[in-house]
Design an enzyme around this catalytic site. Structure first.
Site, short mmCIF file in Angstrom:
data_model
loop_
_atom_site.label_atom_id
_atom_site.label_comp_id
_atom_site.label_asym_id
_atom_site.label_seq_id
_atom_site.Cartn_x
_atom_site.Cartn_y
_atom_site.Cartn_z
N TYR A 152 1.67 5.42 -1.00
CA TYR A 152 1.48 4.04 -1.47
C TYR A 152 0.64 4.01 -2.76
O TYR A 152 1.01 3.37 -3.74
CB TYR A 152 0.79 3.23 -0.37
CG TYR A 152 0.62 1.75 -0.68
CD1 TYR A 152 1.68 0.86 -0.53
CD2 TYR A 152 -0.60 1.23 -1.12
CE1 TYR A 152 1.52 -0.49 -0.81
CE2 TYR A 152 -0.77 -0.11 -1.40
CZ TYR A 152 0.30 -0.97 -1.23
OH TYR A 152 0.15 -2.32 -1.52
N LYS A 156 1.73 2.83 -6.57
CA LYS A 156 1.09 1.71 -7.28
C LYS A 156 0.45 2.19 -8.59
O LYS A 156 0.46 1.46 -9.59
CB LYS A 156 0.07 1.02 -6.37
CG LYS A 156 0.68 0.34 -5.13
CD LYS A 156 1.69 -0.75 -5.49
CE LYS A 156 2.14 -1.53 -4.26
NZ LYS A 156 3.12 -2.59 -4.58
N1 LIG Z 1 -0.88 -7.66 1.74
C1 LIG Z 1 -1.75 -6.97 1.03
O1 LIG Z 1 -2.89 -6.78 1.47
C2 LIG Z 1 -1.40 -6.43 -0.34
C3 LIG Z 1 -2.46 -5.91 -1.13
C4 LIG Z 1 -2.16 -5.41 -2.39
C5 LIG Z 1 -0.85 -5.40 -2.84
N2 LIG Z 1 0.16 -5.88 -2.04
C6 LIG Z 1 1.51 -5.81 -2.56
O2 LIG Z 1 2.06 -7.10 -2.65
C7 LIG Z 1 3.46 -7.04 -2.44
C8 LIG Z 1 3.87 -8.03 -1.36
O3 LIG Z 1 3.13 -7.75 -0.21
P1 LIG Z 1 3.13 -8.68 1.10
O4 LIG Z 1 1.81 -8.45 1.75
O5 LIG Z 1 3.59 -10.05 0.78
O6 LIG Z 1 4.24 -7.87 1.96
P2 LIG Z 1 5.13 -8.29 3.20
O7 LIG Z 1 5.38 -7.04 3.96
O8 LIG Z 1 4.54 -9.45 3.94
O9 LIG Z 1 6.48 -8.77 2.48
C9 LIG Z 1 7.27 -7.86 1.76
C10 LIG Z 1 8.66 -8.41 1.61
O10 LIG Z 1 9.43 -7.41 0.92
C11 LIG Z 1 10.65 -7.23 1.60
N3 LIG Z 1 11.10 -5.84 1.42
C12 LIG Z 1 10.40 -4.72 1.74
N4 LIG Z 1 11.15 -3.64 1.51
C13 LIG Z 1 12.34 -4.07 1.04
C14 LIG Z 1 13.53 -3.43 0.63
N5 LIG Z 1 13.67 -2.09 0.69
N6 LIG Z 1 14.56 -4.18 0.20
C15 LIG Z 1 14.46 -5.54 0.17
N7 LIG Z 1 13.35 -6.21 0.54
C16 LIG Z 1 12.30 -5.48 0.98
C17 LIG Z 1 10.36 -7.52 3.07
O11 LIG Z 1 11.53 -7.88 3.78
C18 LIG Z 1 9.36 -8.66 2.96
O12 LIG Z 1 9.99 -9.93 2.94
C19 LIG Z 1 3.78 -5.58 -2.10
O13 LIG Z 1 4.23 -4.90 -3.25
C20 LIG Z 1 2.44 -5.03 -1.66
O14 LIG Z 1 2.35 -3.63 -1.85
C21 LIG Z 1 -0.09 -6.40 -0.80
#
Ligand SMILES: NC(=O)c1ccc[n+]([C@@H]2O[C@H](COP(=O)([O-])OP(=O)(O)OC[C@H]3O[C@@H](n4cnc5c(N)ncnc54)[C@H](O)[C@@H]3O)[C@@H](O)[C@H]2O)c1
Length: 260
Positions: A152, A156
């Site tokens: 991960y 990033k």
């Molecule tokens: N939640 C956190 O704490 C956090 C922190 C820092 C960064 N992020 C980043 O923010 C972004 C969104 O995170 P989130 O927490 O909303 O995630 P989440 O898991 O709640 O949602 C992710 C979405 O992406 C879709 N997805 C995942 N893999 C896929 C694929 N192969 N094809 C099509 N769709 C796909 C899923 O179906 C889901 O709807 C991500 O890139 C994550 O790394 C999240």
């Protein structure tokens, strides 16, 4: 505020991972700002901004043919692309010595290769238009090491490197490329990660100077700012941390908590 005054062509935003969490809230805010939406996810996006001018593109981001179909669909429906939000991502929490090559590659495919291919596809439209904004959702895990997240964090860090490189290549053609680096956000991803006993709420809350998780809304507003050329038109190649001060704070725990 409506981004497209009457008479202007509709502005179009493409959002990956739009079905839930940060992607869903970002889609809703962009719709409120007047953008047409291309909503990309492997899950249904039927519930996301249902009254917007929108197209759902359901499929897996690791499927290169699907990515090409997404670019074609937007081109055919609107003939332009103004904003691309590479938001979809997956996490993988495991000690590095237990991570096999296929699991590591899968994280890179979703979190880094797909954003590159979508930037390439939609970037071609933006370069022809002479304007556009690409926003990559990275993480504070793209700025610093955090144990048990080798794939991960590598993905990033790579996404931030890609952001800076595309900004250098495309800025001269009016296409801006920036990254947003959230701290921990209350979404389904956090729920799933906590369920694997990786951490608990208190670990995060005690580490963040502002004493809370980010909300999807906190992140979505940062994306909207970078999307909107009237707000951020000369910002290019930037990584915008939205982490309540996490990465700024080198205090030790008792010192940090003394200031609450
Ligand atoms: N939640 C956190 O704490 C956090 C922190 C820092 C960064 N992020 C980043 O923010 C972004 C969104 O995170 P989130 O927490 O909303 O995630 P989440 O898991 O709640 O949602 C992710 C979405 O992406 C879709 N997805 C995942 N893999 C896929 C694929 N192969 N094809 C099509 N769709 C796909 C899923 O179906 C889901 O709807 C991500 O890139 C994550 O790394 C999240």
């Amino acid at each position: 505020m409506n981004f497209s005054p009457a008479g202007d062509p509709a502005k179009v935003a493409i959002i990956t991972g739009a079905a839930q969490g940060i992607g869903r809230r970002t889609s809703e805010l962009l719709a409120e700002a007047g953008f047409g939406l291309a909503l990309i996810d492997r899950q249904s996006c039927a519930h996301v901004a249902p009254s917007a001018d929108r197209e759902e593109l359901q499929g897996d981001l690791t499927d290169e043919m699907f990515l090409a179909r997404c670019v074609d669909a937007v081109q055919q429906r609107w003939g332009r692309a103004d904003v691309l939000v590479n938001n979809a991502g997956i996490s993988l929490i495991a000690p590095a010595e237990t991570v096999d090559a296929s699991a590591f590659r899968r994280v890179l495919e979703v979190n880094l290769v797909a954003p590159f291919l979508l930037a390439k596809g939609f970037g071609a439209l933006m370069l022809r238009q002479g304007e556009g904004s690409i926003i990559n959702i990275a993480s504070i895990a793209g700025l610093t090491g955090i144990a048990d997240r080798s794939a991960y964090n590598a993905s990033k860090h790579g996404l931030i490197g890609l952001t800076r490189t595309l900004a250098a290549e495309w800025g001269g053609h009016g296409v801006r490329v920036n990254a947003v680096c959230p701290g921990w956000v209350k979404t389904e991803m956090d729920h799933v990660d906590q369920a694997s006993a990786a951490y608990v709420d208190a670990d995060i809350i005690e580490r963040v100077p502002m004493g809370r998780f980010a909300s999807p809304d906190d992140i979505a507003h940062a994306v909207l700012f970078l999307a909107e050329p009237r707000q951020s038109g000369f910002i290019n190649g930037h990584t915008l941390t939205v982490d309540g001060g996490w990465t700024a704070d080198g205090s030790w725990q008792s010192l940090r908590l003394m200031h609450r």
